[in-house]
Scaffold this active site. Sequence first.
Site, PDB file in Angstrom:
ATOM      1  N   ASP A   1      -1.346  -0.981   5.465  1.00 29.68           N
ATOM      2  CA  ASP A   1      -1.214  -0.369   6.783  1.00 29.68           C
ATOM      3  C   ASP A   1      -2.198  -0.970   7.774  1.00 29.68           C
ATOM      4  O   ASP A   1      -3.244  -1.484   7.408  1.00 29.68           O
ATOM      5  CB  ASP A   1      -1.480   1.143   6.686  1.00 29.68           C
ATOM      6  CG  ASP A   1      -0.315   1.865   6.030  1.00 29.68           C
ATOM      7  OD1 ASP A   1       0.802   1.324   6.063  1.00 29.68           O
ATOM      8  OD2 ASP A   1      -0.547   2.955   5.469  1.00 29.68           O
TER       9      ASP A   1
ATOM     10  N   GLU B   1       0.840  -1.196   0.000  1.00 34.35           N
ATOM     11  CA  GLU B   1       0.000   0.000   0.000  1.00 34.35           C
ATOM     12  C   GLU B   1       0.882   1.255   0.000  1.00 34.35           C
ATOM     13  O   GLU B   1       1.692   1.467   0.899  1.00 34.35           O
ATOM     14  CB  GLU B   1      -0.893  -0.004   1.247  1.00 34.35           C
ATOM     15  CG  GLU B   1      -1.688   1.284   1.407  1.00 34.35           C
ATOM     16  CD  GLU B   1      -2.468   1.331   2.728  1.00 34.35           C
ATOM     17  OE1 GLU B   1      -2.449   0.337   3.480  1.00 34.35           O
ATOM     18  OE2 GLU B   1      -3.090   2.370   2.996  1.00 34.35           O
TER      19      GLU B   1
ATOM     20  N   ASP C   1      -7.901   2.370   6.304  1.00 35.60           N
ATOM     21  CA  ASP C   1      -7.686   2.297   4.864  1.00 35.60           C
ATOM     22  C   ASP C   1      -6.969   1.011   4.463  1.00 35.60           C
ATOM     23  O   ASP C   1      -7.283   0.399   3.450  1.00 35.60           O
ATOM     24  CB  ASP C   1      -6.843   3.493   4.383  1.00 35.60           C
ATOM     25  CG  ASP C   1      -7.702   4.739   4.211  1.00 35.60           C
ATOM     26  OD1 ASP C   1      -8.937   4.619   4.367  1.00 35.60           O
ATOM     27  OD2 ASP C   1      -7.133   5.812   3.928  1.00 35.60           O
TER      28      ASP C   1
ATOM     29  N   ASP D   1      -4.414   0.176   9.515  1.00 39.06           N
ATOM     30  CA  ASP D   1      -5.466   1.142   9.839  1.00 39.06           C
ATOM     31  C   ASP D   1      -6.681   0.897   8.957  1.00 39.06           C
ATOM     32  O   ASP D   1      -6.729  -0.055   8.184  1.00 39.06           O
ATOM     33  CB  ASP D   1      -4.945   2.578   9.677  1.00 39.06           C
ATOM     34  CG  ASP D   1      -4.508   2.861   8.244  1.00 39.06           C
ATOM     35  OD1 ASP D   1      -4.789   2.036   7.348  1.00 39.06           O
ATOM     36  OD2 ASP D   1      -3.867   3.912   8.032  1.00 39.06           O
TER      37      ASP D   1
END
Length: 692
Positions: free
Chosen positions: A534, A461, A538, A536
């Site tokens: 990541d 990513e 997203d 998180d």
Amino acid sequence: MKEKHYDAGDITILEGLDAVRLRPGMYIGSTGPKGLHHILWEIVDNAIDEAANGYADKIDVRIYKDGSVSVEDNGRGIPTDIHPKTKVSGVQVVFTQLHAGGKFDEHNYSFSGGLHGVGASVTNALSKWLKVRVYKKGKTWEMEFHSYFDEKKNKYESGVPVAPLAETKEKTDKHGTFVHFMPDATVFSTTEYSLNTISHHLNELAFLNRGLTITLTDERITANEFVDEENDDEVQQLNLMGATEPYSVTYHYEGGISDFARYLNEGKNTLYSSPLYYRTEKDGILVEFAIQHTGEYSENLFSFVNNIPTPEGGFHEMGFRGGLTRMLNDYARENKLIKDKDANFLGDDFREGLTAVLSIKMKNVQFEGQTKTKLGNPEARTPVEGSVVEGLRSLAQDPKNKKTFEEIIKKAQGAARVRIAARQAKETARAKNSIDSLTLVGKLAACSGKHPEQNELFIVEGDSAGGTAKQARVRQFQSILPLRGKPLNVEKKRLDQVLANEEIRTMISALGAGIGNEFNLDKINYHKVIILSDADQDGFHIRCILLTFFFRYMRPLVNAGHVYIGMPPLYKVYKQNGSVEEYAYDDAELQQKIEKVGRGYLIQRYKGLGEMSAEQLWTTTMDPARRNLTQVTIEDAVAAENMITTLMGDRVEGRKEFLSRNANFNKTDDFMNRVKLKKEDKEDKEDGDEEE
Ligand code: TTJ
């Protein structure tokens, strides 16, 4: 039995059997093991016929130590009276006249005129000796035939009656027919019957004739000397320790071919628990089918005509497929599962993951094809198609099958989606010129090694993390593909749009194995495809999108276990002076690591992969020896797809509900933990994706 040779008087009959011996191949195909078993099936078929007509429900097959075999049924018994035309007993006619099978009763289900169906006389002609016993109306009748070299005539005589049919002294309340024969070693290349072959065929016959009990006994071996892999639990392991009882197995299926379908799907993930089963007669053809869909993709249709397997297909299969497609399309339309403007499903869509058994019985069958196992009777097609439509209709009307039909249509929808996508992919690929595809792989930092089984593709990513990964990697076997921003959510797009997306096209060309129906696992360039996003919101979203993409368009890749999720650590626990450095992948581990590092620890929380140095990324996430990879299972991919459908698809209702239930993303579900990592660390508690 009497030893005197019996003169049947009818020379032409004997000449008929001579012809069989002269050219056995014409009657039984070969004189190898197949032919050897063929002459047994001829006898078994007669007993099966009697059962199919409802006069017998038990058949016993026995293999003897001397290599002979016998078949016994509990039917009406072969007619013992004298045949008015030939002036000999019915038994004699059956065993000496070619094609005499089933001629006594025109009204019954005597369908064995096929591959077998050359008649019991062929078995007699190719046997050293054959003995018949008929139990009927309290009496027992016996007759024996034999084959021998006639010195005077200087020729081999085949299947000659030793004496006419005679009543014995034995009184009985039994009824039925017992046939015992010794295959002639001068005919066959081998006369050793195979327990495996026989048990397999008898098991199949038991499936195809529901309620029938077939017992197989092999006196050549004892109970514990043979384990029938297909029917472990059925084996009557009598006297296992002493092992004096012969091996014996019983086949009996109340559900018939419905049980057959169940058995074929054993261990597979089925879309509904009970197979759909129907049986009817149309235009003189008996049609029976059982279907059950699995989560797999191939079609498994097992078809039979007169209990004979037809792996090469033929008109009955055409009828079956046609009926299935027609009825299910009609059903889907009637229930608004196809929009008015949309096209019908293709037959292939309905047959993805289909396990089906089709069994028909008809007269005058014509077998064609390479191995003569293809039904060549065109007249079979329409009645079979009609029966399938009628059968599925009546099954669909039963409220308890509602869910089953819904599942079938749902499965077809998935198949259609992939099919359409694959076609569009092909078109897109055709439209793209070669310069385009060169720029495509430009973003990919390819590894130098040429061994797919060693090679790894990291889908990373972000360009920044991608850059770090490129520095960190071992160029020899690790490729890096950075993803700029979010990849396209394939749920919302058709594949032509999906493929217009550069990231996705890069992925496809990097993997090198195509897409959709055309996907070829043998061609993949990487045995590990590692998603690195990541920890998180997203990142989780990207992970789901990629998994959905693989699930939809490269399912064999997931099935084969080539897809992984890389797990970057969430925390670094360290000392200021750099003497200790520990990584934690979740909060529980963080506590452990804090204790381990001891006084004066510092914590760094990683917000994204981009914050790591190349060295850190290597140590924690990329080094095969130290990293924490999670292999993606098909269940994970399904969960990802469901999550995508719920969270990002059209079903706004579902999304709202999901969000309110999972607003804190602290579901303990295994997959959620893996895919979403630690959502409790998120400041941002909303659904990060509200595009469109
Ligand atoms: C025919 O119609 C009148 C009543 O008997 C019918 C008949 O022939 N039944 C029958 C034949 N039952 N079983 C057989 C049979 C069984 C074996 C094992 C072998 C052969 C050749 C026939």
